[in-house]
Design a protein around this motif. Structure first.
Motif, mmCIF file in Angstrom:
data_model
loop_
_atom_site.group_PDB
_atom_site.id
_atom_site.type_symbol
_atom_site.label_atom_id
_atom_site.label_comp_id
_atom_site.label_asym_id
_atom_site.label_seq_id
_atom_site.Cartn_x
_atom_site.Cartn_y
_atom_site.Cartn_z
ATOM 1 N N TRP A 1 26.788 38.337 30.326
ATOM 2 C CA TRP A 1 28.097 38.310 30.992
ATOM 3 C C TRP A 1 29.102 37.702 30.033
ATOM 4 O O TRP A 1 28.733 37.417 28.878
ATOM 5 N N ASP A 2 30.339 37.467 30.486
ATOM 6 C CA ASP A 2 31.287 36.907 29.511
ATOM 7 C C ASP A 2 31.143 35.396 29.368
ATOM 8 O O ASP A 2 31.941 34.743 28.726
ATOM 9 N N TRP A 3 30.065 34.846 29.940
ATOM 10 C CA TRP A 3 29.709 33.440 29.743
ATOM 11 C C TRP A 3 28.213 33.261 29.537
ATOM 12 O O TRP A 3 27.711 32.152 29.593
ATOM 13 N N GLU B 1 39.468 32.828 42.533
ATOM 14 C CA GLU B 1 39.082 32.607 41.138
ATOM 15 C C GLU B 1 40.329 32.351 40.318
ATOM 16 O O GLU B 1 41.360 32.990 40.524
ATOM 17 N N CYS C 1 31.992 43.593 39.267
ATOM 18 C CA CYS C 1 32.695 44.083 38.076
ATOM 19 C C CYS C 1 32.183 45.455 37.639
ATOM 20 O O CYS C 1 31.922 45.679 36.450
ATOM 21 N N TRP D 1 37.136 29.237 38.821
ATOM 22 C CA TRP D 1 36.081 29.831 38.025
ATOM 23 C C TRP D 1 35.780 28.878 36.883
ATOM 24 O O TRP D 1 36.668 28.612 36.102
ATOM 25 N N ASN E 1 32.252 41.461 44.038
ATOM 26 C CA ASN E 1 33.214 40.766 43.187
ATOM 27 C C ASN E 1 33.991 41.763 42.340
ATOM 28 O O ASN E 1 33.390 42.444 41.482
ATOM 29 N N GLU E 2 35.263 41.890 42.632
ATOM 30 C CA GLU E 2 36.231 42.624 41.794
ATOM 31 C C GLU E 2 35.982 44.121 41.677
ATOM 32 O O GLU E 2 36.514 44.757 40.761
ATOM 33 N N TRP F 1 28.650 33.872 43.716
ATOM 34 C CA TRP F 1 29.320 35.030 43.097
ATOM 35 C C TRP F 1 28.390 36.244 42.974
ATOM 36 O O TRP F 1 27.193 36.102 42.701
ATOM 37 N N TYR G 1 45.696 34.222 30.027
ATOM 38 C CA TYR G 1 45.428 33.311 28.919
ATOM 39 C C TYR G 1 46.643 33.114 28.022
ATOM 40 O O TYR G 1 46.653 32.233 27.179
ATOM 41 N N TYR H 1 44.017 35.192 36.175
ATOM 42 C CA TYR H 1 43.669 34.909 34.774
ATOM 43 C C TYR H 1 44.855 35.323 33.919
ATOM 44 O O TYR H 1 45.273 36.480 33.965
ATOM 45 N N TRP I 1 34.030 29.000 31.316
ATOM 46 C CA TRP I 1 35.073 28.411 32.144
ATOM 47 C C TRP I 1 34.516 27.235 32.962
ATOM 48 O O TRP I 1 35.197 26.721 33.825
HETATM 49 C C1 BMA Z 1 35.982 37.100 36.887
HETATM 50 C C2 BMA Z 1 34.616 36.790 37.394
HETATM 51 C C3 BMA Z 1 33.573 36.950 36.373
HETATM 52 C C4 BMA Z 1 34.054 36.505 35.027
HETATM 53 C C5 BMA Z 1 35.283 35.675 35.121
HETATM 54 C C6 BMA Z 1 35.823 35.259 33.797
HETATM 55 O O1 BMA Z 1 36.141 38.418 36.591
HETATM 56 O O2 BMA Z 1 34.373 37.483 38.550
HETATM 57 O O3 BMA Z 1 33.136 38.275 36.329
HETATM 58 O O4 BMA Z 1 33.042 35.832 34.392
HETATM 59 O O5 BMA Z 1 36.288 36.370 35.785
HETATM 60 O O6 BMA Z 1 36.202 36.366 33.028
#
Ligand code: BMA
Length: 952
Positions: A197-199, A570, A430, A683, A467-468, A401, A552, A550, A694
């Motif tokens: 995943w991105d983490w 989130e 996702c 998040w 989720n998303e 999640w 950045y 989000y 995060w």
């Molecule tokens: C959202 C979450 C995760 C992801 C996070 C940070 O999209 O639902 O999928 O890790 O943001 O990008």
């Protein structure tokens, strides 16, 4: 063949007139397994069940290095590409009645498995998120010398194969730097984050994590207990209807069963459950009766009342029984439209908030991801740590999640007992998903199983479909080009499959007042439930629904960066783990922000540069010591860098949380009121490994600076600033414009106003003197509201009057409640008037610790003083050096614990009393004295200042 076999067995039992006996036995106590790769290259080695292939390979010494060490993730990718088989020794099934249907139940098979008994294939599975309950054909039945074989196919290979046979593309996010991408993860019901995943890393672990049980029943298996609650208007009575969930056996000699219902240990109903309309071997919900409870003791989330639980048990005449501890409470998710003149946009303003027992509650919490890549090495105590740490940080809700796993029962039991509300997502995240019959049936069976398992927990406040995945319709080329196709897939999966399954299991009226529902997060709610019709349109809009925020590129320390959203499910900014957490899995050559390893472990594209951009906006990089003194060690620089990015992250979240609490919805029952925020789940709470993310809690359990900031920012009563730092200052640190400094008092208490004293002081960085009092008043902070206390103009004239500038002075807000028995009604907050990189802070300090006291086995208290005012004083507890390099059990067993306060502004002349609580192990004064480390911002900028570390 199978149909014939079942027919034959039924016939036999009808002819003989015999009845089957109910029994069950778990095979784990008597059976051992050997594990080998299907091609014979690896093994045989001991195969543990419950267990996983990776942990077996570690136990056998085939994997010799900690999988989280440096590049081991990629080095171990061969494990996920192999096929693996577990072969049992011979075992007996002494209770087996050959005339009756034999079932074999696996609690958890992750994920693509073939199960054979005595050489006969009894099942193929493709779902790690549900139990599997197989009927065993007569050709496989034996009383003695049975052999069980479980073969796990590579999940990745399965995904690619299935995707290639699917008529069109089903896209999913592909995470940066992950060897397993593209993983085609949508095609398999397995934790999405197992593929990276991105983490987090991709290990794609596989195995059987739960119990394996053989059983036979006379009539039916009792597979669950559901209770539905109906309250009268003033909560003085609740009617509890109890249902049993039955799976009727194909060899059942009758279609009814005697059942008794117990409430708080007393038998209150004896009935004959009528199973005549139940389908064989499917979950069947049968009403057993109702209990009227007068003056029920209600269940509340922590901080709002007690967590009263009541035992309900169903006992069948054949000995089977199930007990659940239920809580009496209502939960409503309100999404009522707000008045608007806007007729054009498809999404109209609406509220989004939760009421528990008719009381609106501001939700404060975070998102919870899997604790470890190897799910079988997480312990009950680990899961409880997550909840205890959440509570210790003044949270009341966690979101499980949808890209991970459903947690085990102990997690939800602890959440009920401790009073943490759970936003439970179905594991879909996702991505877009297939809509073929087999896939939809898998999701249906999974949701049914999870709803039966989790449906009675009072902690579950809301079910989320994914989720998303609604916003994901706008992420991929395929879905942008052919949106209609994917929208119809979406409706099929969530509207026509998932939602009706939840309703059928939880009860028609569950979503009206027992638990909330959203089909996606973020989303904007429904037009109607029957027919199921949702409000399409921008799911990320702040005017309605929940929001994931989000950005950045924004200035994360400016409150104006944050949307006026109704509920933030989130938001966040990345940071990195501390040096303490990184050290055991890295080498000295890695200790640079952008070393090869640090770039490799970053799974969010541009993550490192985004972190550094925010850092440089507000702080300088650590000092390296140049011309006149020696340069500092690589270790020290990296340690300081990680400390700075950690506190940078904490400041972003502090700004955002303060802002959203200031925007708290106030007059929730007055339709003319502007209603704003009623919840924040940031998040993300925890980490799956030691890497950039995060999170606020690191892998292993150490709290980042953020976690302590959250603890303060989530207190039930806070007094906080709202201020935008000037970006243009002249050489003397002055600005030519005025800057508004607002002070808000926010209370989440109900029916309890707090009397207290609020002061706003102008203070000097240099010697910490109180230069001026800008506000000083006794106030009453009213319950359930946010209120502007004062609005000040900070400008050059004012500052000059006191001999200050934006860079030489800061503002301190102190609010002191008259009665603060639980320590959550008073607060202190510091606001630098300029960015900290420009502020004239003394670059010297000496930190002293005194008066260590043993408070209990797990708590040691001590006092801290600093010789110069030290912003962001951060304490760490160094783990014992005997941490195993390959951690086999218990992620939070060695170093989990927290300080009562941390990353705080320590002022010269003050004494701070801090307690260290060790989560699992006992801790002594000597331990804390020997393992305590401390640093403040001065240590990052004055390279001659030794780090505080008692043992060096
Ligand atoms: C959202 C979450 C995760 C992801 C996070 C940070 O999209 O639902 O999928 O890790 O943001 O990008």
């Amino acid at each position: 063949m199978r149909v014939f076999a079942i027919f034959l067995v039924s016939l036999l039992s009808a002819v003989t007139g015999s009845t089957c006996r109910t029994w069950s036995s778990s095979i784990q106590s008597t059976t051992t397994f050997l594990l080998r790769s299907c091609d014979g290259q690896y093994g045989p080695i001991e195969g543990r069940i419950p267990g996983s292939v990776h942990t077996d390979l570690i136990n056998a010494g085939i994997i010799k290095v900690n999988p989280y060490y440096r590049y081991e993730e990629t080095n171990l990718s061969w494990v996920a590409q192999q096929c693996w088989e577990y072969n049992s020794n011979e075992f007996d099934i002494p209770n087996l009645d050959l005339n009756c249907e034999l079932k074999l139940r696996f609690e958890s098979l992750d994920a693509v498995a073939t199960v054979e008994l005595n050489g006969v294939v009894i099942a193929n599975t493709v779902n790690a998120h549900r139990e599997h309950d197989f009927s065993i054909s007569s050709s496989a039945l034996k009383k003695t010398e049975n052999k069980l074989k479980i073969t796990f196919q590579s999940a990745l290979q399965y995904n690619h194969q299935t995707a290639s046979q699917y008529p069109y593309t089903v896209p999913a996010t592909q995470n940066w730097n992950v060897w397993a991408e593209p993983s085609d993860r949508s095609f398999l019901r397995k934790a999405g984050s197992d593929f990276g995943w991105d983490w987090g890393p991709a290990f794609v672990s596989t195995g059987s994590y739960g119990a394996i049980t053989f059983y036979q029943t006379e009539v039916a298996k009792l597979s669950g207990l559901i209770s539905e609650q109906t309250f009268n208007s003033d909560f003085s009575e609740v009617d509890v209807t109890v249902y049993g969930i039955f799976k009727v056996s194909s060899t059942a000699s009758k279609r009814d069963v005697g059942a008794s219902v117990y409430f708080l240990g007393n038998k209150i109903l004896s009935v004959t459950a009528d199973l005549s309309t139940c389908k064989v071997n499917s979950n069947c919900k049968v009403r057993l009766g109702s209990i009227a409870v007068v003056n029920p003791k209600l269940w509340w989330p922590k901080g709002h009342g007690d967590q009263n639980l009541h035992a309900v048990k169903v006992q069948l005449e054949d000995g089977q029984s199930i007990e659940r501890k239920i809580g009496f409470r209502t939960i409503k998710l309100l999404q009522t439209p707000l008045p608007t003149n806007d007729t054009s946009s498809s999404v109209k303003p609406a509220v989004f908030y939760f009421e528990v027992n008719n009381v609106p509650i501001f939700m404060k919490g975070a998102n919870f991801i899997p604790i470890d890549s190897f799910h079988n090495r997480v312990t009950n105590a680990d899961r409880r740590y997550i909840l205890e740490a959440a509570l210790a940080s003044n949270m009341n809700m966690l979101r499980v999640w949808g890209g991970g796993i459903y947690q085990t029962d102990d997690f939800y039991d602890a959440a009920d007992e401790l009073g943490v509300l759970i936003w439970q997502e179905v594991m879909l995240a996702c991505a877009l998903y297939p809509r073929n019959t087999e896939f939809l049936e898998e999701v249906r069976l999974e949701v049914e199983y999870q709803a039966i398992r989790l449906g009675s927990h009072p902690s579950i406040a809301i079910w989320g479909g994914n989720n998303e995945n609604e916003v994901a319709l706008g992420w991929f080329q395929s879905s942008l080009q052919n949106r209609d196709l994917y929208v119809s897939d979406y409706s099929e999966l969530y509207g026509n499959t998932l939602y009706p399954t939840l309703i059928n299991t939880l009860g028609e009226s569950a979503f009206q007042n027992i638990v909330g529902w959203v089909d996606s997060s973020p989303s904007n709610g429904l037009i109607s439930t029957n027919p199921y019709a949702k409000i399409w349109g921008s799911a990320s809009t702040e005017v309605a629904g929940d929001v994931h925020f989000y950005n950045y590129a924004c200035d994360c320390e400016d409150y104006q960066s944050y949307p006026k959203a109704k509920f933030i499910s989130e938001f966040g900014f990345q940071t990195m783990p501390s040096y303490l957490t990184y050290e055991p899995v890295t080498d000295e050559s890695d200790w640079e922000p952008n070393s090869d390893l640090m770039l490799y472990r970053q799974r969010h594209q541009n993550g490192n540069s985004e972190i550094e951009t925010q850092l440089k906006k507000h702080y300088n990089l650590p000092n390296t010591c140049d011309s006149n003194s020696q340069s500092i060690s690589k270790q020290r620089y990296y340690d300081m860098y990680l400390y700075l990015v950690g506190l940078q992250q904490s400041r972003c979240y502090e700004t955002a949380i303060n802002r959203w609490r200031q925007l708290r919805g106030i007059h929730l029952n007055d339709p003319s009121d502007q209603r704003y925020t009623m919840g924040i789940l940031y998040w993300q709470l925890n980490d799956i490994w030691q890497g950039p993310s995060w999170s606020s809690i690191e892998y292993g359990g150490q709290w980042k600076p953020l976690q302590s900031v959250v603890k303060r920012a989530y207190s039930s009563v806070v007094v906080t600033p709202s201020y935008t730092t000037p970006t243009q200052l002249d050489s003397s640190g002055q600005s030519n414009s005025s800057h508004v400094f607002e002070v808000y008092a926010v209370s989440d208490l109900h029916d309890k106003d707090i009397k207290g004293h609020i002061t706003v002081q102008l203070k000097s960085w240099k010697d910490n003197t109180n230069i001026a009092s800008l506000y000083d008043n006794t106030v009453t902070i009213q319950s359930d509201r946010s209120e502007l206390i004062t609005s000040l103009d900070i400008n050059t004239d004012l500052l000059l009057k006191y001999g200050c500038s934006f860079i030489t002075c800061y503002i301190k807000i102190v609010s002191k409640a008259e009665d603060d028995s639980d320590n959550t009604h008073s607060s202190v907050s510091i606001t630098p008037l300029a960015y900290l990189k420009d502020s004239e802070i003394s670059f010297d300090t000496k930190i002293q610790f005194n008066n260590f006291k043993q408070i209990s086995d797990q708590v040691v208290e001590f006092e801290v003083q600093v010789s110069e005012t030290s912003p962001f004083l951060f304490l760490e507890f160094r783990a014992p050096s005997d941490i195993p390099t390959i951690l086999l059990k218990g992620v939070f067993e060695t170093n989990a614990g927290w300080f009562s306060d941390n990353s705080f502004h320590a002022e010269k002349g003050e004494t701070y009393t801090i307690a260290y609580t060790s989560y699992q192990n006992s801790v002594t004064v000597e331990d804390v004295q020997g393992r305590l480390q401390a640093r403040s911002i001065q240590h990052a900028y004055n390279c001659n200042l030794p780090l505080y570390h008692p043992s060096v």
